[in-house]
Write an enzyme that holds these catalytic residues in place. Structure first.
Site, mmCIF file in Angstrom:
data_model
loop_
_atom_site.group_PDB
_atom_site.id
_atom_site.type_symbol
_atom_site.label_atom_id
_atom_site.label_comp_id
_atom_site.label_asym_id
_atom_site.label_seq_id
_atom_site.Cartn_x
_atom_site.Cartn_y
_atom_site.Cartn_z
ATOM 1 N N ASP A 167 70.335 -25.027 139.921
ATOM 2 C CA ASP A 167 70.324 -24.232 138.693
ATOM 3 C C ASP A 167 69.061 -24.568 137.895
ATOM 4 O O ASP A 167 68.744 -25.739 137.672
ATOM 5 C CB ASP A 167 71.578 -24.552 137.866
ATOM 6 C CG ASP A 167 71.744 -23.611 136.678
ATOM 7 O OD1 ASP A 167 72.659 -22.770 136.711
ATOM 8 O OD2 ASP A 167 70.945 -23.720 135.718
ATOM 9 N N GLU A 169 70.801 -17.617 137.423
ATOM 10 C CA GLU A 169 69.671 -18.496 137.758
ATOM 11 C C GLU A 169 70.202 -19.681 138.550
ATOM 12 O O GLU A 169 69.717 -20.784 138.433
ATOM 13 C CB GLU A 169 68.903 -18.951 136.511
ATOM 14 C CG GLU A 169 69.684 -18.938 135.230
ATOM 15 C CD GLU A 169 70.655 -20.107 135.115
ATOM 16 O OE1 GLU A 169 71.831 -19.904 135.497
ATOM 17 O OE2 GLU A 169 70.244 -21.193 134.661
HETATM 18 P P1 GH3 Z 1 70.763 -25.063 131.635
HETATM 19 O O1 GH3 Z 1 69.617 -25.997 131.706
HETATM 20 O O2 GH3 Z 1 71.974 -25.715 131.064
HETATM 21 O O3 GH3 Z 1 71.046 -24.442 132.944
HETATM 22 O O4 GH3 Z 1 70.353 -23.926 130.609
HETATM 23 P P2 GH3 Z 1 69.993 -22.440 130.911
HETATM 24 O O5 GH3 Z 1 69.306 -21.863 129.752
HETATM 25 O O6 GH3 Z 1 69.264 -22.379 132.196
HETATM 26 O O7 GH3 Z 1 71.415 -21.800 131.182
HETATM 27 P P3 GH3 Z 1 72.188 -20.659 130.478
HETATM 28 O O8 GH3 Z 1 73.386 -20.433 131.351
HETATM 29 O O9 GH3 Z 1 72.415 -20.943 129.037
HETATM 30 O O10 GH3 Z 1 71.250 -19.404 130.583
HETATM 31 C C1 GH3 Z 1 71.048 -18.726 131.753
HETATM 32 C C2 GH3 Z 1 70.168 -17.571 131.446
HETATM 33 O O11 GH3 Z 1 69.779 -16.883 132.615
HETATM 34 C C3 GH3 Z 1 70.812 -16.548 130.566
HETATM 35 C C4 GH3 Z 1 70.527 -15.226 131.204
HETATM 36 O O12 GH3 Z 1 69.994 -14.303 130.298
HETATM 37 C C5 GH3 Z 1 69.494 -15.564 132.251
HETATM 38 N N1 GH3 Z 1 69.554 -14.686 133.416
HETATM 39 C C6 GH3 Z 1 70.569 -14.531 134.261
HETATM 40 N N2 GH3 Z 1 70.248 -13.632 135.207
HETATM 41 C C7 GH3 Z 1 68.995 -13.203 134.931
HETATM 42 C C8 GH3 Z 1 68.111 -12.268 135.546
HETATM 43 O O13 GH3 Z 1 68.415 -11.637 136.567
HETATM 44 N N3 GH3 Z 1 66.897 -12.075 134.988
HETATM 45 C C9 GH3 Z 1 66.519 -12.771 133.875
HETATM 46 N N4 GH3 Z 1 65.321 -12.536 133.395
HETATM 47 N N5 GH3 Z 1 67.340 -13.636 133.274
HETATM 48 C C10 GH3 Z 1 68.551 -13.866 133.781
HETATM 49 MG MG MG Z 2 70.247 -22.932 133.970
HETATM 50 MG MG MG Z 3 73.385 -21.128 135.199
#
Ligand code: GH3
Ligand code: MG
Ligand code: MG
Length: 342
Positions: free
Chosen positions: A193, A236
């Site tokens: 992640d 992610e």
């Molecule tokens: P952590 O270190 O705890 O993993 O923090 P984080 O910010 O990586 O985790 P969090 O789950 O808070 O945020 C994940 C983010 O990933 C939020 C979401 O908008 C973004 N995301 C998810 N899928 C996609 C995608 O396909 N494209 C983009 N640009 N962003 C994405």
């Molecule tokens: Mg993350």
């Molecule tokens: Mg995540």
């Protein structure tokens, strides 16, 4: 109108007969009607012609020395590398027996000698029509197969990264797990992640975030062997399957991948950035892992510990470090760890 073959030239007819006079007569007649012809004086020659350049139709004499017409028909029809080639048997014997034998050998039609040319031409036209239809069907079948393959690939692929999607990587895991159970082979699962990924979107925009995910996928794909599998498990979050890999080897792999990500400069239109990722590793067999779901949960729990203990780290399920983080007062592994805020 001259009947045409599927390649849209004049149809090519192979005339096979051991009597040269017959061959010449048929050749003159068919060429006058606009067909291309090729000739063979015996069965062996006929088979050589067919293999070198399959004709659109074969006009085949039954009685020939050595390899006779029946044998030629059998061999042509049983050769799966050949396209559908209509065969008209020509026989001097107007007996039911030889017609039956010819048709059973694979001939599509027959004509008796002496040949009535109007009838022969009608039979040739009829069989060429069938061949054309057959080729159309084959073409459509091929197109359909290709379409099905494409649909299957699409249904297995994550659109953004081109990696396996979650459903498919879970399917792969299922297969690998069954294989491990059956053969007693090791299997390692890594959950990966990206750290603080949300801030990429917040700071640089969603498109930059997408580009980071694509480059992350490339980094992971480059890190694995051919037999390994990488999938996009969630936003992610990635899942990596390493068959035949021990816990120690999986941690070493994770550490190498972690370093590659840390060292990578993610570039996108309008900027560049650095990011790190956290890794949770679990392996099978393990006394507390009884199924796929357990294995994934174990890797996920280890990932949670990696996040909790500072991110940019590789943590192995049931390692001392893992247990120090998850041990509760009664000595059980805390299931609360499985519901992280990722
Ligand atoms: P952590 O270190 O705890 O993993 O923090 P984080 O910010 O990586 O985790 P969090 O789950 O808070 O945020 C994940 C983010 O990933 C939020 C979401 O908008 C973004 N995301 C998810 N899928 C996609 C995608 O396909 N494209 C983009 N640009 N962003 C994405
Ligand atoms: Mg993350
Ligand atoms: Mg995540």
């Amino acid at each position: 109108m001259v009947p045409r073959d599927a390649r849209d030239g004049p149809a090519r007819i192979l005339i096979v007969d051991d009597h040269e006079d017959n061959v010449e007569l048929l050749r003159a007649r068919l060429e006058a009607r606009g067909y291309e012809t090729d000739t063979a004086a015996d069965g062996q020659q006929a088979l050589e012609h067919v293999r070198a350049a399959p004709p659109d139709l074969i006009l085949l004499d039954v009685m020939m020395p050595k390899v006779d017409g029946i044998e030629v028909a059998k061999r042509v029809k049983s050769d799966s590398t050949l396209p559908f080639i209509p065969i008209i048997m020509q026989t001097a014997l107007d007996s039911t027996e030889s017609k039956v034998e010819g048709l059973d050998a694979g001939a599509d039609d027959y004509i008796t000698k002496p040949i009535n040319f109007a009838e022969l031409e009608a039979r040739v036209r009829s069989l060429l029509r069938i061949k054309n239809l057959q080729e159309q069907v084959e073409g459509q079948k091929h197109e359909l197969e290709q379409l099905n393959e494409r649909l299957l690939r699409i249904s297995q692929t994550d659109g953004l990264t081109g990696l396996f999607n979650r459903r498919h990587i879970e399917q792969e895991l299922g297969h690998m797990f069954d294989h491990s159970v059956r053969l007693g082979e090791l299997l390692a699962v890594l959950m990966v992640d990206l750290d603080k990924f949300k801030s990429v979107n917040d700071t640089y925009g969603h498109q930059a975030g997408d580009e980071v995910l694509r480059q992350m996928s490339e980094l992971l794909t480059r890190a694995v062997r051919e037999i390994d599998r990488v999938g996009r498990y969630g936003g992610e979050e990635f899942m990596i399957l390493l068959p035949g890999t021990s816990a120690e080897e999986a941690v070493t792999f994770g550490e190498r991948a972690r370093q590659a990500i840390e060292a990578h400069t993610f570039t996108f239109p309008g900027g560049e950035l650095h990011r790190t990722a956290s890794f949770g590793v679990a392996t099978f067999p393990h006394t507390r892992i009884h199924g796929c779901d357990d294995l994934v949960r174990a890797a996920d729990d280890a990932l949670y510990v990696a996040k909790e203990s500072g991110r940019n780290r590789v943590v192995l399920f049931d390692s001392d470090e893992f247990n120090a983080h998850t041990q509760t007062s009664d000595g059980d592994v805390s299931k609360a760890a499985a519901t992280g805020g990722r």
